[in-house]
Each structure stands twice: as structure tokens, then as C-alpha cells.
Design an enzyme around this catalytic site. Structure first.
Site, PDB file in Angstrom:
ATOM      1  N   THR A 156       0.897  -1.158   0.000  1.00 37.84           N
ATOM      2  CA  THR A 156       0.000   0.000   0.000  1.00 37.84           C
ATOM      3  C   THR A 156       0.937   1.209   0.000  1.00 37.84           C
ATOM      4  O   THR A 156       2.034   1.142   0.570  1.00 37.84           O
ATOM      5  CB  THR A 156      -0.905   0.055   1.244  1.00 37.84           C
ATOM      6  OG1 THR A 156      -0.078   0.148   2.406  1.00 37.84           O
ATOM      7  CG2 THR A 156      -1.803  -1.185   1.350  1.00 37.84           C
ATOM      8  N   HIS A 157       0.545   2.254  -0.688  1.00 40.67           N
ATOM      9  CA  HIS A 157       1.416   3.431  -0.835  1.00 40.67           C
ATOM     10  C   HIS A 157       2.756   3.070  -1.471  1.00 40.67           C
ATOM     11  O   HIS A 157       3.757   3.743  -1.250  1.00 40.67           O
ATOM     12  CB  HIS A 157       1.674   4.114   0.519  1.00 40.67           C
ATOM     13  CG  HIS A 157       0.446   4.323   1.335  1.00 40.67           C
ATOM     14  ND1 HIS A 157      -0.322   5.460   1.288  1.00 40.67           N
ATOM     15  CD2 HIS A 157      -0.183   3.496   2.212  1.00 40.67           C
ATOM     16  CE1 HIS A 157      -1.354   5.346   2.114  1.00 40.67           C
ATOM     17  NE2 HIS A 157      -1.304   4.153   2.670  1.00 40.67           N
ATOM     18  N   SER A 278      19.443  -0.308 -25.563  1.00 37.43           N
ATOM     19  CA  SER A 278      19.735   1.117 -25.696  1.00 37.43           C
ATOM     20  C   SER A 278      20.810   1.291 -26.747  1.00 37.43           C
ATOM     21  O   SER A 278      21.684   0.433 -26.901  1.00 37.43           O
ATOM     22  CB  SER A 278      20.218   1.657 -24.355  1.00 37.43           C
ATOM     23  OG  SER A 278      20.987   2.825 -24.542  1.00 37.43           O
ATOM     24  N   LYS A 284      21.416  -2.294 -21.168  1.00 37.11           N
ATOM     25  CA  LYS A 284      20.001  -2.001 -20.966  1.00 37.11           C
ATOM     26  C   LYS A 284      19.060  -3.045 -21.563  1.00 37.11           C
ATOM     27  O   LYS A 284      19.319  -3.621 -22.615  1.00 37.11           O
ATOM     28  CB  LYS A 284      19.664  -0.648 -21.589  1.00 37.11           C
ATOM     29  CG  LYS A 284      20.294   0.499 -20.840  1.00 37.11           C
ATOM     30  CD  LYS A 284      19.534   0.854 -19.584  1.00 37.11           C
ATOM     31  CE  LYS A 284      18.576   1.979 -19.881  1.00 37.11           C
ATOM     32  NZ  LYS A 284      17.855   2.391 -18.680  1.00 37.11           N
ATOM     33  N   GLU A 291       5.735   0.300 -21.353  1.00 33.94           N
ATOM     34  CA  GLU A 291       5.614   1.761 -21.292  1.00 33.94           C
ATOM     35  C   GLU A 291       4.628   2.274 -22.335  1.00 33.94           C
ATOM     36  O   GLU A 291       3.834   3.176 -22.075  1.00 33.94           O
ATOM     37  CB  GLU A 291       6.984   2.411 -21.513  1.00 33.94           C
ATOM     38  CG  GLU A 291       7.976   2.076 -20.417  1.00 33.94           C
ATOM     39  CD  GLU A 291       9.399   2.441 -20.821  1.00 33.94           C
ATOM     40  OE1 GLU A 291       9.822   3.554 -20.495  1.00 33.94           O
ATOM     41  OE2 GLU A 291      10.067   1.629 -21.480  1.00 33.94           O
TER      42      GLU A 291
END
Ligand code: ARG
Length: 459
Positions: A156-157, A278, A284, A291
Site C-alpha cells: 500500500t502506498h 539502448s 540495458k 511503457e
């Protein structure tokens, strides 16, 4: 060369400008199959009602079938002068069959024609989403079935809260997507009425049979008000609303995948299939697909906003504003369809890193609630007191830089002397998750029941 109304401001002739703003064939060509199906149903009905002859009907059908083939094999002579899909097809029909083509439009207008075509298109898209979401749900279910007892942190949070199971987390999304399917199904049921035969706005004096065309096109019934039939676009707004909500679910799952694949979390690994490298940083592996799906909700909700504002304040019945209804829907639906497909692929491609998940599940005193519950159960302590004692023990663990289950019994007893070593049975993340056997809870035993339930639903 006509005179230039706007002087040097625009270089094009007024006629060209009118065409440029009026033309819709560049996008409404997507409605070709629906337009042809609608025209076949309409001409069948006209013949059955003896409004046209069966010879004319046969010629119309033959011509339309040829046109469909031309469109499919890329030889159809599209014309921007002919404005839209309806006039392109009708003109081509005239080339092919001559005068009989002119009888097709009896008792019909482009206004009910386009409303019919668009409904048919949206209906097909909704059916396609249903199938795509089904595929995504199966991918989630298979991850859930394989991970009913894979312990991970629940948040949570975005702070460690209580351990849960990876399977439980997957099933949470399965539930959301089930509601999306049901929303889209509701929309489909409500929209499945035929505008055809409303004509321009007022109906027609010809003895048409709207039930017949409705049935032929798979609609449940004809729409009961001709003004509404040509003016309504709420079916598209409703579909976009449901699509927007579905896209938020995709977006949340995408965000979790982005977080989980980071080195800091390391919860899951994606293969090269759904990541990219990348151009400069050789190490990467970026979760680009996640996304991009995360972002799609922007254009889908944008389409919803666009169409809502196009429709706002429009007087009945048809106005040309409504030609602006299609592009947002086409764009949004393509985005959702791609997002659903990519997400299904990515979910199947996820490899949960079980050791890392288990380690993270035990971090940050995630079983403190279990300790408090143990004090309540074993020492009959009021929960508020147990909460306080547990807080003191957590502070002690923090000070000693230990996890809760690494504290010695005497360390715990220094805070509460009545604690016994039975307490260790609740302090591991697995024990914590396994204890949550309430209906819908995260215990592996419960998750297994839900997996079975979903296997039956999706069977
Ligand atoms: N291309 C138009 C549209 O998409 C078809 C309907 C045209 N009707 C009219 N009265 N101009 O809305």
C-alpha cells in the site's frame, strides 16, 4: 481557375478547400465491408417489398460482390472527388451495372447508411476486444496457476504492507478484465439496434421492412425513432468509455511491469521479445512495450473526449459535425487492440524471480501485522495494545538491523515478557500469506480455489 476568396492567405482554390475539409474517404474507407453488407441487406429488402425488381437486386448484389473483391485486392479506384465511402461504392456500382445502381438508394439516405455502417463496425470491434481480453485472461490465469504459492510483497502506498502471492496478484487483474468484458458486452447489447430505414431523418414513404434489414444485419431490432437513429452516437461514446476503463487497467499492469523489471525491484524478468536495448548503454533491457501500453490510455481517453465534445450541443438530426466521429474511434480502438495483444504476449513472457520476491516479501517488517494478531490471539491482548507492543518490537528490530523473525526470543521478551517461541510460526512471509484464508484472501489454498473457478469460467 476561380477567384481566391482569402487572397494570399490560402493558396488553394475554394473548391479545393471545400473538398479538403469535406472529404472523408481517407478514413471511412474502413467501413467498406459494412457498407456493402448494409447495401445488400437493403436491396434484398427492397426486392422482397417489390420496391425494386429482383433483376435489379441481383445486378446490385453482383456488382457489390465485385466491388468488395476490388477493395480486397487493392484494385478499387478510390476517388477523393466522391467524398466518402458511400458515394465511392455507389459510383463504382453505376460503372458496373448502370441504371440499376440508382435504385439502391431508394428509401435510404447516407445519414441512416453511415449510422448503420458505423454501428456494424463498432460491434465487430467490441467482439474482437472480447476475444482479445479472453486471451489476456488466459495468460494471467496461467501465471496465476503456476504461482499460487509464490510469495511476494503486497503494497500500500508502494510501501511493503503484507506478503501476498504472485498468483493472487495476477488474479486481481483477471477480475478487472472480466469487468471490462462485461462492460463491453453491455455496450454491445444496448447498441445492437438498426438505424437503417430511418432515411434522412423522418423515415420514408416507401413500404420498407425495417425488421427484415435489422435481422439480416444481426441487429436485435430496428431503432424506434428515426430522428434518434440518425443522430445517436452514444453507442460510440459508451464503447470508448468502456475502452478507456479497460485501458486504465492495462496501464496499471504496465506500470507494475515497469517497476518489477527494474534492477531495484528485480521481481520479474522479460525476455528480449518484449524489451529493447539502448543505442548507447549496452547493459540495458528496457520495458518499452509496457511503457507504450501504459501510455495508450492517453489517446483512448482523448478520443472519448473528442467525440463527446463533437456531440455536445448538436441539434437533431444529422449535422456534418458527425463525420468527425470516426477517426477518434478508429484510432482509439486500434490502440486498445494493440495494447491488449501486446499485454497478453508480455504476461505470458513474464518470469517471476521467486527468490527475489520471497526476500522482498520479508523485508520492511511486512509480518508486523501477523505479530500483532499473534499477541491478540495468544495473550488475549486488545488489538490497540498489540499494535503498540508490535511497534516497539519493530523499532527494536530496526535498531538492531534485523528482520522480525531474526530477533531472538529474549529480545522480543524484553518488550513483552509473555511472548513464547510459538511466535516464530507466524513471522515468515509464507506463514503470513498462508494464514489469510478468508474468502478472496491471498492464502495459497484460497488462490487455488480461485484458479479452479477461473479455469471453469474460461473453459
Ligand atoms: N460522410 C458522411 C459521414 O461520415 C456521411 C453522411 C453524409 N450525410 C450528409 N447528409 N451529408 O457522416
Amino acid at each position: 481557375v476561380g477567384q481566391k476568396m482569402w487572397g494570399g492567405r490560402f493558396s488553394a482554390e475554394p473548391g479545393e478547400l471545400m473538398q479538403a475539409i469535406n472529404v472523408s474517404i481517407d478514413f471511412d474507407c474502413k467501413l467498406a465491408a459494412q457498407d456493402i453488407a448494409g447495401s445488400k441487406a437493403h436491396s434484398n429488402m427492397l426486392a422482397a417489398q417489390r420496391i425494386i425488381t429482383s433483376d435489379d437486386r441481383d445486378a446490385i448484389h453482383k456488382g457489390l460482390t465485385e466491388i468488395e473483391a476490388e477493395i480486397n485486392d487493392g484494385t478499387f479506384p478510390w476517388s477523393r472527388e466522391l467524398e466518402d465511402i458511400h458515394l465511392n461504392i455507389e459510383a463504382r456500382l453505376r460503372d458496373k451495372i448502370g441504371d440499376a445502381a440508382g435504385r439502391l438508394h431508394t428509401g435510404r439516405s447516407r445519414n441512416d447508411q453511415v449510422a448503420t455502417d458505423f454501428r456494424l463496425w463498432v460491434r465487430d470491434a467490441l467482439d474482437n476486444f472480447d476475444a482479445q481480453i479472453d486471451t489476456l485472461q488466459r495468460a494471467l490465469l496461467s501465471q496465476a496457476a503456476g504461482n499460487t504459492d509464490t510469495i511476494m510483497p503486497g503494497f500500500t502506498h508502494l510501501q511493503n504492507a503484507q506478503p501476498v502471492t504472485f498468483g493472487h496478484h495476477m488474479l486481481a487483474y483477471l477480475e478487472m478484465f472480466a469487468r471490462d468484458r462485461s462492460r463491453l458486452a453491455d455496450c454491445r447489447a444496448r447498441m445492437n439496434e438498426s438505424p437503417l430505414g430511418a432515411a434522412a431523418l423522418a423515415g420514408t414513404p416507401y413500404p420498407i421492412n425495417r425488421d427484415m434489414t435489422a435481422e439480416a444485419l444481426g441487429f436485435d431490432r430496428p431503432m424506434a425513432n428515426s430522428l434518434d437513429a440518425v443522430s445517436a452516437r452514444d453507442f460510440a461514446m459508451e464503447a470508448l468509455s468502456a475502452a478507456t476503463i479497460c485501458a486504465t487497467h492495462l496501464s496499471r499492469l504496465s506500470e507494475e511491469i515497469v517497476i518489477w523489471t527494474s534492477a531495484q525491484f528485480g521481481f520479474i524478468t522479460l525476455t528480449d521479445a518484449f524489451t529493447t536495448g539502448s543505442s548507447i548503454m549496452p547493459q540495458k533491457r528496457n520495458p518499452d512495450a509496457a511503457e507504450l501500453i501504459r501510455a495508450k490510455v492517453g489517446r483512448i481517453m482523448g478520443a472519448m473526449t473528442t467525440l463527446t465534445i463533437v456531440m455536445k450541443g448538436l441539434p437533431l438530426a444529422y449535422s456534418k459535425d458527425m463525420q468527425e466521429d470516426k477517426e477518434p474511434v478508429f484510432d482509439a480502438f486500434e490502440a486498445l487492440s494493440l495494447g491488449l495483444a501486446a499485454m497478453a504476449g508480455m504476461v505470458s513472457d513474464m518470469h517471476p524471480n521467486k527468490d527475489r520476491l520471497a526476500e522482498a516479501a520479508g523485508a520492511a517488517y511486512s509480518t508486523a501485522t501477523d505479530l500483532a494478531d499473534w499477541l491478540v490471539r495468544s495473550l488475549n491482548m486488545p488489538f490497540r495494545d498489540a499494535h503498540h507492543v508490535t511497534g516497539t518490537i519493530v523499532a527494536l528490530a530496526e535498531q538492531k538491523a534485523k528482520t522480525l523473525d531474526a530477533l531472538t526470543l529474549s529480545e522480543m521478551q524484553s518488550v513483552e515478557p509473555r511472548i513464547t517461541d510459538d511466535v516464530y510460526s507466524v513471522l515468515s512471509p509464507l506463514a503470513s500469506a498462508s494464514s489469510r484464508v478468508s474468502y478472496g484472501g491471498t492464502a495459497p489454498s484460497e488462490v487455488e480455489k480461485q484458479v479452479t473457478r477461473w479455469q471453469e469460467i474460461l473453459a
